[in-house]
Every structure is written in C-alpha cells, then in structure tokens.
Design an enzyme around this catalytic site. Structure first.
Site: not given
Length: 407
Positions: A124, A193, A218-219, A366
C-alpha cells in the site's frame, strides 16, 4: 437473475442475522466495507450516549467516571481476542501510518547492525512512504521486491520485513506464519499491516510469532471514518520499545507533568497524545458485533461470497470485457477485484445506481464482501447491474467520466 441462486444461498447463511446489527440504507447495496465499514447500531448508540451523558453531563469528570482514560487499552483487549494476540500487547491509537512509523522505528532500533528494510513493491503506498521516510531518517536502505520474490529476498542483511498481509488490490494473502518464520530464521524482525485482514479473515499473531503489527479501525472493523488505528508489540519486546514520538500519554506518569520523558511500560508506551474519545467510543462499540462470531465462520462466508461472485463473473462478466484479477482459493482476503477499460465510469454508474464499490488506478474495480452484513443477493445484484450497465453502454455517458475527489 433469480436463477443465479443468491436468495437460496442467503437462506442457508449462518451469519445472515448479523446484517440486522448494521444501519444499512434501504435500497443500497454496500460493497465498500474494505474501505469504510458500515455503521453498527451499537456504535451510533454508544456515541450518542457518550455525547449526551458522558460529555454533556459528566464533562471532564468522565475521564474517571466513564473510563475515558483507559479506553485505548480496553479497545486493545478486544482486538487481542480478535487477532489472537497476548494480553496487553495491543493498544488503539493514532493512525495506521503513524503507528507504522513508531513500530518500524522500534523494530529497526532492535537490529542496529542491519541496514535493509524489505517490503513488497506493490505494498500500500502509504506504507511505502513511511518506510522510505524511516529509512532516510535512520540511514537505511529500502529493498522493495515483487511479491513472488519476497521470501527469497529475506537474508541476514535485512533488519525488518514489512508487509501488508492482504493485498489491497487483488486480495492475495501472504502466509503470515511462513514469512514470519523465514524472517526469524535470518535474524530479521517481522512487521505486519493488517488493514485488510482484521475482521475479514482469521489472524493469530501469537501462533505466527509476529513481532509487530499495525492496522486501521475503519474497514472491516466498522469503527467509522478516520477511526483510530492500533499497534501490536510482541511481549518479548515490551521493555525494548524505542520510538521518537515522545508524547505525554506515553509517559510513565502523564499527570505528574515531569520535565523529562520516562516511557510507560509495554505497549502503552506507543501512545503519544490525548486519545480521541469520540472516535474511540465508536470503534469500541463497533467491535462488540464480533463477540459471538466464529472467525472460521466469518472466513467461510467470505470465501462463499467470493466464490459465488467468481462463478457469476466467469459466466456473465468476462464475456463483456471484464477481467477478474483476484485469485480463487482458500487463502485470500474478503474483497474481489476486476478490470475493465471503462472501469472508472462503470464504478461511477454503479454508485449512481446505489451499488457502491470503489476504484483503483489504472482500471481496477474493487468490491468488499463484508461477511457480517453482505448477502449473496448483494453479489447477484452487483453482477446484474454490471451486465445492464455494459450492455446498455450507459457508462459511456459523459457524466460518468467526471472524476470525483474520492472514489
């Protein structure tokens, strides 16, 4: 498209009742939980109570009476159960990037004779930015290699290996146990991560013998936009934490207001400034939706949802110019990705029709399948809408070519 079986599959879903725990807008198919999780009713209620009662009436007294002072540790305890971590090894604080900065500094300090940070070249971007900045500060080298070459690149020159367990584009998953063991065999430390792992697939940091880990709230953890992140430090390094952000909440005695810094013990030393109690409250309540959920059941549903999508996509979308870039198999994350030359406009059109996914350049669509609230009918609706959008060519309309700031 009822012949595709979504309704029938939903009837046999053991997690189907969990959908009622979330405030999903009527008529919306939400498939972006891999970027921002849906709102749990418990989080909304907890924040309302915190604002009206704890803040509104308790005022500053609530640091003690409502336990605000310990909220970062309490969230850490919930995450320890979810991530298979030892007690008092996780704390909620800051953002993922800041926690990566702190954890990477700490890990590098534990290997002062080594000069290389190893990572995936397709990691990322924020992770890569932080890795580059830490390497520059410490005079180290960054070795970024292709995913398939990571294992071979781990050697006795490497100080720290930093990887995102689930690839943010394709959902390919690293074998955490295998890579961690390879790092340790070469004397390197391992930093994971877990941004696309926690709440989506089973994670066992203890079994993997991980050294450090970071992730966001938050995911799939559904903590809300900008929710606090978290950091894991293996207990074997609890007394060896050395990072450069010395804030008062990481002090051994923050309310003594001493001139010189003395680090708190263990993972608490990873704290820096005052915790954001509003967002911490939302995340803490959101995590309660996992209380009676088996992580194996969670992964099983995730795999069933993606397999259903793969079958439909192969039959209906590939002939229409889509290419599925996510791999089938048991070792994968909980989102799927496909490409199309008109990918951006197709995503914009889907969102206009209340089927919400997201887009990653250059042409990747996605869709996150959050096992707690997404259904097989959601997947069926996604495929049906993609067929209609492409067949009608409506996505070629100029209005869908205009780029939004966030998508």
């Amino acid at each position: 498209m009822s012949e595709l079986g979504g309704a029938e599959l939903d009837l046999t879903d053991p997690l189907a009742d969990k959908r009622a725990l979330f405030a999903l807008p009527p008529g919306v198919v939400y498939l972006d939980g891999n970027s921002l999780g849906a709102l749990p009713h418990r989080a909304r209620e907890a924040v309302q109570r915190m604002v009206e009662e704890e803040w509104g009436h308790g005022l500053i007294r609530s640091w003690n009476s409502a336990g605000w002072i310990d909220i970062a540790q309490r969230i850490g305890s919930k995450l320890e159960v979810l991530l298979g971590a030892e007690p008092q090894s996780i704390i909620a604080c800051d953002s993922t990037s800041i926690n990566l900065y702190k954890a990477l500094h700490t890990a590098c300090a534990l290997r002062p004779d080594r000069k290389i940070i190893l990572t995936d070249i397709d990691n990322f971007p924020s992770d890569l930015y932080i890795i580059d900045s830490v390497a520059k500060e410490l005079g180290l080298q960054v070795r970024a290699v292709a995913k398939q070459n990571v294992a071979a690149a781990i050697n006795r020159e490497v100080a720290v290996v930093e990887l995102t367990q689930v690839d943010y584009r394709s959902a390919t998953v690293y074998d955490m146990n295998e890579i961690t063991a390879l790092a340790h065999y070469s004397g390197a430390l391992m930093l994971w991560d877990l941004a696309h792992s926690a709440g989506a697939i089973p994670v066992d940091l203890t079994a993997a013998d991980a050294d450090f880990a970071i992730g966001c709230g938050y995911k799939y953890l559904n903590g809300g936009p900008g929710a606090p992140a978290y950091v894991y430090v293996s207990p074997r390094f609890a007394k060896s934490i050395q990072h450069p952000l010395h804030g008062w909440f990481g002090h051994a005695r923050p309310f003594e207001f001493e001139r010189n810094y003395e680090s708190a013990s263990g993972v608490t030393s990873m704290l820096v400034g005052t915790p954001s109690v509003l967002s911490m409250t939302a995340l803490s309540a959101a995590l309660d939706v996992f209380d009676d959920v088996s992580l194996n059941d969670l992964q099983t549903k995730s795999l069933r949802l993606s397999s259903f999508f793969f079958d439909l996509a192969e039959k209906h979308l590939v002939p229409r110019g889509f290419e599925v870039i996510s791999e089938r198999g048991q070792r994968r994350g909980s989102h799927v990705a496909m490409t199309h030359p008109g990918g951006y406009a197709i995503i914009r059109t889907l969102i206009e029709r209340n089927v919400i996914g997201d887009f990653r350049r250059p042409d990747i669509l996605r869709f996150g399948f959050a096992p707690l609230y997404n259904s097989f009918m959601d997947v069926e609706t996604l495929v049906a809408q993609c067929i209609e959008i492409v067949d009608s060519k409506i996505y070629l309309s100029p209005e869908f070519a205009t780029e939004a700031r966030v998508i």
